[in-house]
Design a protein around this motif. Structure first.
Motif, PDB file in Angstrom:
ATOM      1  N   VAL A 187       0.846  -1.197   0.000  1.00  0.00           N
ATOM      2  CA  VAL A 187       0.000   0.000   0.000  1.00  0.00           C
ATOM      3  C   VAL A 187       0.882   1.248   0.000  1.00  0.00           C
ATOM      4  CG1 VAL A 187      -1.826   1.249   1.216  1.00  0.00           C
ATOM      5  CG2 VAL A 187      -1.744  -1.261   1.308  1.00  0.00           C
ATOM      6  N   ALA A 188       0.548   2.213  -0.852  1.00  0.00           N
ATOM      7  CA  ALA A 188       1.348   3.436  -0.938  1.00  0.00           C
ATOM      8  C   ALA A 188       0.483   4.666  -0.783  1.00  0.00           C
ATOM      9  CB  ALA A 188       2.096   3.494  -2.269  1.00  0.00           C
ATOM     10  N   ASP A 189       1.066   5.668  -0.141  1.00  0.00           N
ATOM     11  CA  ASP A 189       0.548   7.035  -0.171  1.00  0.00           C
ATOM     12  C   ASP A 189       1.653   7.859  -0.819  1.00  0.00           C
ATOM     13  OD1 ASP A 189      -0.332   9.619   0.196  1.00  0.00           O
ATOM     14  OD2 ASP A 189      -0.979   9.325   2.268  1.00  0.00           O
ATOM     15  N   LEU A 190       1.387   8.368  -2.017  1.00  0.00           N
ATOM     16  CA  LEU A 190       2.420   9.023  -2.814  1.00  0.00           C
ATOM     17  C   LEU A 190       2.663  10.471  -2.415  1.00  0.00           C
ATOM     18  CD1 LEU A 190       1.420   7.562  -6.297  1.00  0.00           C
ATOM     19  CD2 LEU A 190       3.140   6.715  -4.685  1.00  0.00           C
ATOM     20  N   SER A 191       1.850  10.993  -1.512  1.00  0.00           N
ATOM     21  CA  SER A 191       2.043  12.350  -0.983  1.00  0.00           C
ATOM     22  C   SER A 191       1.516  12.319   0.444  1.00  0.00           C
ATOM     23  CB  SER A 191       1.293  13.372  -1.839  1.00  0.00           C
ATOM     24  OG  SER A 191       1.496  14.671  -1.363  1.00  0.00           O
ATOM     25  N   VAL A 192       2.345  11.901   1.385  1.00  0.00           N
ATOM     26  CA  VAL A 192       1.880  11.383   2.661  1.00  0.00           C
ATOM     27  C   VAL A 192       1.370  12.445   3.630  1.00  0.00           C
ATOM     28  CG1 VAL A 192       4.099  11.432   3.878  1.00  0.00           C
ATOM     29  CG2 VAL A 192       2.479   9.582   4.320  1.00  0.00           C
TER      30      VAL A 192
END
Length: 821
Positions: A187-192
């Protein structure tokens, strides 16, 4: 909703940070003279406050004592952070140490949640230590943080869609299969940002562990280490790590190893170099987050991308950049004046101009890289919008069965500029859900008119489903709001753009009815010529503040209203504020309205030569004109009038009909009608009534206007009934006498009393509703969507036919006839 004590603590903490930063730079560094050095000292203060907040968040969990010195806090944090972390910047002298100790001691003793503190600190513009709702630093990085309640719902929606795509079914809570699939997902958040989505994802895994009754340590650690977190702000990454560490036992902190990338996800490159942290920190403090130094290596394939990417345009806004630093530039609306002021600043404050040029260069380089990147083939068309770029990047990062769940501006699925992207998502059947919010309850601290939504894409068959008019996070839990949109309906409602119609079920049925009976404007009036003629920036050298010889007055949107070409005037508005974007013009007085020859005073004048050049293709003497900017929450969405062909700027849109003046009053009556306004509110994609929006609007067929009808006891064509009433609304403005004389309607009769004027407006509404195929009873329902404009007593009169009914009885003449057109 934050409690009063928490809010007071936040304001106090931020106030102390700003005060300390100002005192540290006072007499040492001036932002205009040495912008980097000034910002660097402010960053130290912000970093110290952030470190104190992180320490407070972790100290009980890690067994640390309460610290009252920055050095003590940093020693503790070294146990769980890398020594090179930007948190560990050190003050430059002993006096600074004492002041910073006082600050961190205060922050450590407050009850401010870490993410709340970080969000407040992000509102500080490091360059001039100011706070505002439109601060440069925060807007440049899109730092509008997501409320935890909304992030929680987004995470749940993303998880459920992923499970459906991968398993074909949605396991119930407590099913071990559900926990197993989710805990192993990458799982990624590309702009956290502050890490709220990562935190809520882990919290969801904890709930799944609880529901399943399994031992959760292994699942939880696997889920944490399956995270990928990226941001340009190193403090955001530190906050995110702290929020994650709170979720695992202290003795397992060394096992926590999510993928953390300090950089700009949109500059993801296989040849990205590992820049020295010191240089990257300097660039970040300068605000150069588009510099190539922020490139990050290509990421591994993902199962889920979730988050709230920035909603910005990738371009350097001059006025925003110089706000707080150079008011002589930021205060200028026109590019020509800004250019002159910038020339002067080059000589007086070269360091500030050098920083501006650095920003300009880095954005230009980043734009070229993004446009050349095939991962952005559909979103990097025209202007670059970051929420669209992040969406396409996310789509390229997930595996075939992967899921993307992002909060984006509504324009992503509703405006022509993004049509390549949303049409591809629809055609590939990846677009699964779109939940649109209106910001009336201020979910985000931005314009209450702003509309945004949760976009969910995933693999598998099925048509997109939409939900409209959401106002709070809990609305995302209500599946009944989702409405399936077929390709036929989508193209019927938006035939030009193929955009996704975002409507509730009742409205969808009504709009389908209208679309089935009435053609689009573009099909009805293919000869129509649209335009916005003058632009304050593009034609700045030919637009002036004073009248002068050889110049013509320029009309703006705020100077017109429904059926009024002289609604407001700049007469009486004096001083420099006269040209401010926020200054209001004065309403034209009743006395002046009564004068047929009264002329409003503009605040801009255009050179005749330039006006003749830009208007050469608009040779008709009259146009239908309307305000470009609007909102669904305004009193009325469409504000249109007749206008002589005179200079107008970008806040006014016009349409002309070559050699067919008789269409002007008919189109105007439709534009200003309750029915059109109701329909426009449902179909408008943003806050601009553009030609594309108008072209897709359904309007009565031309043949309807030729029908002989009886209305108010008179027989005539529907067109004649409409035109006579429109003419009566312009009797007070001599500029339109020639138009109505040409159409066979004599001027004169004086100004309509206000009561009679209201009646004429409602009669026009009845006639237009009839042309659409609606009855007065239907019209009354549409009127109720305009409570700030249509009083209840008028709605009741509409229901009972008190403003007239249209009878298609061409063989029966009642009363005198009116001229046919």
């Amino acid at each position: 909703m934050r409690g009063n004590s928490e809010l007071a603590a936040v304001l106090s903490a931020v106030g102390q940070v700003v005060d300390l930063a100002s005192r540290r730079t006072s007499g040492v560094f001036e932002p205009r003279e040495t912008p980097f050095e000034s910002a660097a000292l402010t960053f130290e203060v912000v970093a110290a406050a952030t470190a104190a907040g992180i320490h407070r968040q972790l100290r009980r969990h890690q067994g640390w004592p309460c610290r009252t010195s920055l050095s003590g806090i940093l020693r503790d944090l070294e146990d769980v952070f890398e020594p090179e972390d930007p948190l560990f910047v050190h003050p430059v002298n002993g006096e600074s140490v004492r002041e910073l100790d006082e600050l961190v001691g205060f922050v450590g003793a407050t009850n401010i949640p870490l993410m709340t503190l970080f969000e407040a600190l992000a509102a500080i513009d490091w360059r001039d230590k100011s706070l505002s709702q439109r601060e440069y630093g925060r807007r440049a990085s899109g730092a509008w943080f997501t409320p935890p309640a909304l992030a929680r719902q987004v995470v749940v929606r993303a998880a459920n869609q992923y499970l459906v795509s991968t398993l074909g079914v949605l396991p119930k809570e407590g099913d071990p299969t559900r926990l197993g699939e989710l805990s192993k997902a990458r799982v990624a958040d590309l702009s956290v940002g502050g890490g709220v989505f990562a935190s809520e994802w882990i919290a969801m895994i904890e709930r799944e562990v609880l529901y399943s009754g399994e031992r959760g340590g292994e699942h939880l650690l696997r889920a944490i280490n399956g995270l990928e977190l990226t941001d340009v702000n190193p403090l955001a990454l530190a906050v995110s790590r702290a929020m994650i560490l709170c979720r695992v036992p202290a003795h397992e902190a060394h096992l926590v190893s999510p993928v953390v990338r300090w950089g700009n996800s949109l500059l993801e490159r296989s040849d990205a170099l590992q820049e020295p942290r010191g240089r990257k920190l300097d660039l970040f403090i300068k605000g150069l987050v588009w510099d190539e130094a922020f490139s990050v290596p290509d990421g591994s394939p993902l199962d889920i991308v979730v988050g709230n990417p920035p909603w910005e345009r990738l371009r350097l806004e001059q006025r925003a950049f110089f706000a707080g630093l150079a008011p002589e530039i930021a205060g200028q609306q026109r590019a020509a004046q800004r250019a002159l002021a910038m020339d002067s600043l080059e000589a007086t404050h070269p360091s500030l101009m050098a920083l501006y040029e650095e920003h300009k260069k880095s954005i230009a380089v980043a734009s070229r890289l993004i446009r050349a990147d095939q991962r952005f083939a559909k979103s990097a068309t025209g202007e670059l919008y970051t929420h669209a770029l992040f969406t396409e990047l996310a789509e390229s990062r997930v595996l075939r069965l992967g899921t993307v769940a992002l909060l984006v501006k509504s324009s992503l699925v509703t405006t022509p500029g993004h049509s390549k992207l949303y049409q591809d998502m629809i055609a590939s059947r990846r677009l699964k859900q779109y939940w649109e919010f209106t910001n009336t309850r201020r979910i985000f601290p931005i314009d209450g008119r702003e509309r945004f939504g949760l976009l969910i894409t995933a693999a598998g068959a099925g048509l997109p489903r939409v939900a409209a008019d959401l106002t709070q996070a809990g609305d995302l839990a209500e599946d009944w709001r989702l409405l399936e949109v077929t390709d036929k309906v989508r193209m019927q409602l938006n035939p030009i753009t193929g955009a996704l119609p975002v409507l509730a079920a009742d409205d969808m049925a009504r709009v389908e009815f209208v679309s089935g009976r009435n053609p689009s404007f573009d099909d009805t009036y293919p000869e129509a010529r649209f335009g916005r003629l003058l632009h304050l920036t593009n034609h700045s050298e030919s637009i002036h503040r004073d009248e002068g010889v050889g110049r013509l007055g320029v009309w703006e949107g705020r100077m017109i209203e429904q059926y009024s070409a002289r609604f407001s005037t700049w007469s009486g508005v004096a001083g420099e504020t006269r040209w401010s974007a926020k200054t209001r013009a004065n309403l034209v007085s009743t006395t002046d309205e009564l004068s047929p020859d009264f002329e409003v005073e503009p605040r801009w004048w255009a050179d005749v030569s330039e006006w003749k050049r830009v208007s050469a293709s608009y040779s008709e003497p009259f146009s239908v004109a309307w305000r470009n900017a609007t909102s669904r929450s305004n009193r009325r969405t469409m504000l249109a009038t007749l206008l002589p062909t005179i200079p107008t700027i970008q806040s006014i849109q016009i349409v002309q009909f070559p050699d067919d003046l008789k269409l002007l009053p008919l189109v105007l009556a439709v534009f200003n009608s309750i029915t059109f306004d109701w329909l426009l509110r449902l179909k408008i994609p943003g806050i601009d009534v553009t030609p594309t929006v108008v072209k897709q609007m359904n309007v009565p067929d031309r043949d309807r206007w030729r029908v002989e009808v009886i209305f108010s006891g008179e027989l005539g064509s529907a067109a004649a009934h409409v035109t006579r009433r429109v003419q009566s609304l312009y009797r007070q403005d001599a500029r339109f006498d020639s138009l109505f004389s040409t159409l066979g309607f004599e001027s004169g009769g004086g100004v309509l009393p206000s009561v009679e004027r209201r009646r004429v407006l409602r009669e026009l509404d009845v006639l237009v509703a009839w042309a659409y195929g609606f009855r007065p009873e239907d019209l009354a329902g549409f009127a109720r969507s305009l409570p700030n404009d249509i009083p209840e007593e008028e709605i009741e009169t509409l229901i009972h036919g008190g403003f007239g009914r249209v009878e298609e009885l061409p063989s029966l003449a009642m009363g005198k006839s009116v001229a046919n057109i």
